[in-house]
Enzyme design. Structure first.
Site, mmCIF file in Angstrom:
data_model
loop_
_atom_site.group_PDB
_atom_site.id
_atom_site.type_symbol
_atom_site.label_atom_id
_atom_site.label_comp_id
_atom_site.label_asym_id
_atom_site.label_seq_id
_atom_site.Cartn_x
_atom_site.Cartn_y
_atom_site.Cartn_z
ATOM 1 N N ASP A 81 0.818 -1.210 0.000
ATOM 2 C CA ASP A 81 0.000 0.000 0.000
ATOM 3 C C ASP A 81 0.850 1.257 0.000
ATOM 4 O O ASP A 81 2.017 1.245 0.391
ATOM 5 C CB ASP A 81 -0.946 0.012 1.203
ATOM 6 C CG ASP A 81 -0.217 0.095 2.548
ATOM 7 O OD1 ASP A 81 0.780 -0.625 2.728
ATOM 8 O OD2 ASP A 81 -0.650 0.883 3.408
ATOM 9 N N GLU A 176 0.147 -1.350 5.611
ATOM 10 C CA GLU A 176 1.200 -0.941 6.538
ATOM 11 C C GLU A 176 1.107 0.545 6.859
ATOM 12 O O GLU A 176 1.350 0.961 7.997
ATOM 13 C CB GLU A 176 2.574 -1.257 5.930
ATOM 14 C CG GLU A 176 3.749 -1.052 6.888
ATOM 15 C CD GLU A 176 4.366 0.345 6.843
ATOM 16 O OE1 GLU A 176 5.259 0.627 7.655
ATOM 17 O OE2 GLU A 176 3.944 1.166 5.989
#
Length: 414
Positions: A81, A176
């Site tokens: 991400d 994350e």
């Protein structure tokens, strides 16, 4: 399709994988799986038959051992991400070849310039090929550079069986950037003894320490009353919240701290006359200091509420992650082997503390001790993000040397 580390980065960054903290799902955005599917396809194409993506978007794969020794299984991890801080939709990477110094204007937004005066690491990039954005999005080198480097290193190990190594696990996580990267990782399935995140910055800098982190939610219940007849009755929850924020010590803010100093940081305020909510993150390298800052915040809140006798509050602390150095210090071989690998690629290792966290923070306390390795990226979470091809290649070399060090030292007396 080509498989140099630069090719991979350019391929991955155009896939929008921005996470969303307002979503309770994992992954928080389904589009993160778009990159996961690409990675699984490439890993299967390399011959890693166990490559797969789970329902949470996490990608797992194994480079099998080719050593006769009993080598500890190590994992390399990066996140898919990109940060919600700046848009990651429609990334248009730009390649500056054979950089010869000077500021780098960004073609999509002339007001944005990567200036040497603000990015001193550019002085070390003469002759390099530098990837930037066009200034309208972030780049996503955090952490698609790490993914590209791990994928490229895996390809090198597969294509060069003369490089002896133990089993190497690959792990690519979701979410994350919003603090959930390790939430759904299955460590039993992963089957690694130690790990390394590829989520750092300047080459040569390795990190074995993070902040310890907590979140605090303060819920305030005021006294509602029609404003025309409020004298001596109304206790406005919004004003109570504002009083709390106004009393925060200015020397304990992110914008006034550096190095090993911690901070109290308000991240959200919502409210109406009768109810308000304050969200904070508290950060420090020392757990006792973290607790003291939380006690101070609670004291400030109680002192403010004392002036509002009809109002009440609820103060909730949630542990987010802890300083991974506490775990890593119990396994000195993890950092010893990493520093040896860094030296073998011609760099002098510099150990840093992260004023933040990584997947490695959580993974370390979940049972996978996991320091952080440089990727070569700079100015993360911004449209000024940039990275050098040569620095990425140095990170790839480091991964390859690191697995060799683990294999060479397997069975050595400690």
């Amino acid at each position: 399709m080509t498989d140099t580390v630069l090719d991979r980065l350019l391929r991955y960054v155009v896939i929008d994988t921005q996470s969303d903290a307002s979503s309770s799902a994992q992954p928080s955005t389904e589009k993160q799986k778009d990159l996961g599917r690409v990675l699984v396809g490439e890993l299967l194409g390399m011959g890693l038959s166990d490559a797969h993506m789970d329902e949470h978007g996490n990608v797992y794969a194994t480079v099998p051992s080719n050593s006769a020794k009993t080598v500890p299984v190590i994992c390399f991890c990066s996140h898919m991400d990109t940060a919600p801080d700046f848009t990651g939709t429609g990334v248009k990477p730009n390649l500056v070849t054979n950089y010869q110094g000077g500021d780098i204007p960004l073609t999509g937004d002339p007001s944005r310039v990567i200036r040497m005066s603000e990015h001193p690491e550019l002085h070390n990039q003469i002759g390099h090929d530098i990837v930037t954005t066009d200034g309208t999005t972030l780049l996503g080198a955090d952490d698609k550079a790490g993914i590209a480097e791990i994928m490229t290193a895996a390809q090198i190990l597969i294509e060069n069986p003369d490089i002896r190594h133990g089993a190497v696990k690959l792990l690519f996580t979701t979410d994350e950037e919003i603090g959930r990267g390790a939430d759904k990782v299955d460590l039993a399935k992963l089957g690694a003894a130690f790990g390394y995140t590829l989520d750092g910055s300047t080459i040569g800098e390795i990190e074995d320490e993070t902040f310890s982190a907590d979140g605090v939610e303060i819920e305030i219940t005021g006294v509602a009353q029609h404003p025309g007849t409020s004298k001596g009755v109304m206790e406005n929850a919004i004003k109570i919240a504002a009083d709390i924020i106004a009393r925060l010590p200015k020397e304990m803010a992110p914008e006034t701290t550096e190095g090993r100093q911690g901070f109290i940081h308000p991240t959200g305020v919502t409210g109406s006359m009768d109810k308000a909510r304050l969200s904070f993150i508290i950060r420090d390298f020392d757990n006792d200091e973290l607790t003291q800052m939380e006690a101070l915040l609670q004291q400030i809140t109680e002192e403010v509420l004392a002036a509002y006798p009809g109002s009440s509050m609820r103060f909730t602390v949630t542990e987010q992650y802890r300083n991974m150095k506490e775990v890593l210090d119990r396994h000195p071989e993890i950092m010893d082997n990493l520093m040896e690998a860094v030296r073998r690629v011609g760099l002098e290792p510099v150990s840093h503390s992260i004023r933040g966290g990584t997947d490695g923070s959580r993974l370390s306390f979940m049972g996978l001790p996991c320091p952080n390795i440089y990727t070569g990226g700079h100015s993360y979470h911004s449209p000024l993000e940039w990275i050098s091809r040569q620095d990425m290649e140095k990170s790839v070399e480091t991964i390859v040397e690191l697995v060799k060090v683990w294999e060479e030292r397997a069975g050595e007396a400690r």
